[in-house]
Motif scaffolding. Structure first.
Motif, short mmCIF file in Angstrom:
data_model
loop_
_atom_site.label_atom_id
_atom_site.label_comp_id
_atom_site.label_asym_id
_atom_site.label_seq_id
_atom_site.Cartn_x
_atom_site.Cartn_y
_atom_site.Cartn_z
N LEU A 1 20.81 59.15 -9.80
CA LEU A 1 19.86 58.40 -10.64
C LEU A 1 19.49 59.19 -11.89
CD1 LEU A 1 17.69 56.79 -7.84
CD2 LEU A 1 19.29 55.64 -9.38
N GLN A 2 19.39 60.52 -11.78
CA GLN A 2 19.15 61.34 -12.96
C GLN A 2 20.35 61.22 -13.91
OE1 GLN A 2 18.36 65.24 -11.28
NE2 GLN A 2 16.23 65.08 -11.93
N GLU B 1 11.60 53.88 -5.28
CA GLU B 1 10.92 53.19 -6.37
C GLU B 1 11.91 52.75 -7.44
OE1 GLU B 1 7.30 53.65 -9.61
OE2 GLU B 1 7.72 55.33 -8.27
N ILE B 2 12.85 53.61 -7.79
CA ILE B 2 13.84 53.27 -8.80
C ILE B 2 14.80 52.20 -8.28
CG2 ILE B 2 15.75 54.14 -10.22
CD1 ILE B 2 12.99 55.17 -11.14
N ASN C 1 14.98 70.21 -6.94
CA ASN C 1 15.05 69.01 -6.12
C ASN C 1 15.54 69.34 -4.71
OD1 ASN C 1 15.17 66.23 -5.33
ND2 ASN C 1 17.36 66.36 -5.66
N CYS C 2 16.48 70.24 -4.58
CA CYS C 2 16.99 70.62 -3.26
C CYS C 2 15.89 71.26 -2.41
CB CYS C 2 18.18 71.55 -3.39
SG CYS C 2 19.62 70.75 -4.10
N ASP D 1 14.23 59.45 -15.40
CA ASP D 1 13.38 60.60 -15.19
C ASP D 1 12.67 60.30 -13.87
OD1 ASP D 1 11.50 62.60 -15.09
OD2 ASP D 1 10.76 62.27 -17.14
N MET D 2 13.09 60.94 -12.81
CA MET D 2 12.64 60.59 -11.46
C MET D 2 11.16 60.85 -11.24
SD MET D 2 15.32 59.32 -10.18
CE MET D 2 14.98 59.24 -8.45
N ALA D 3 10.58 61.79 -11.96
CA ALA D 3 9.19 62.14 -11.73
C ALA D 3 8.20 61.11 -12.26
CB ALA D 3 8.90 63.50 -12.37
#
Length: 180
Positions: A146-147, A77-78, A60-61, A152-154
């Protein structure tokens, strides 16, 4: 015109049906011991990770460093509970970055909204200052939070809600022992 959006972050009114909260944290690959994402707590809670704690999620970084619009789109989106898509938010962020260099103001708004909804402390300093001075670190921290909360961010908001709904299904009761 449209029905009101359900509020996943506050307690329901007596007798009101409430949709299921996001998927359980047990399925989270990065934070398996995460608490319930929407548990009601007293006072602002600390962030699950610090602003510069990128050691547990290097993917992610790197993505945030080279393409922050993707990270921001997923966060937006979340936080918007699926009202805006990842692509729409990410594209608007990219356009603001390219044409105005004031993209951090847009992402600051989402940090403030996320902090309010999840009852997080305004740390290490004001949201706008965090995004102005350290945009990439702020986006990574929000993504990790959020994780940690079980997303699940994807896969986005709607798929997280579907997963949560499937996870809440009650299995049939089986009789113990052998029967003839």
């Amino acid at each position: 015109m449209y029905p009101p959006k359900p509020d996943y972050y506050s307690s329901p009114q007596p007798g009101a049906a409430m949709p299921p909260p996001p998927m359980a944290a047990a399925a989270n690959q990065y934070y398996p011991s995460a608490p319930n994402a929407f548990a009601v707590t007293q006072g602002p809670q600390p962030w699950s990770t610090g602003l510069c704690d990128c050691t547990d999620n290097c993917g992610n970084c790197c993505m945030t460093c080279f393409c922050p619009c993707v990270t921001f789109g997923r966060i937006a989106e979340i936080v918007d509970q699926g009202a805006t898509s990842c692509g729409t938010s990410g594209a608007l962020y990219a356009l603001l970055e390219y044409f105005t260099c004031c993209h951090w103001i847009y992402s600051c708004i989402y940090r403030s909204k996320m902090r309010t909804e999840l009852n997080l402390a305004e740390r290490p300093c004001n949201d706008c200052l965090v995004h102005c001075c350290c945009e990439a670190c702020a986006l990574c921290q929000e993504y990790r939070e959020l994780q940690y909360r079980g997303f699940d961010m994807a896969i986005g908001w709607h798929a997280n809600m579907e997963r949560r709904a499937q996870g809440m299904a009650v299995p049939p009761v089986m009789q113990g022992g052998m029967m003839r």
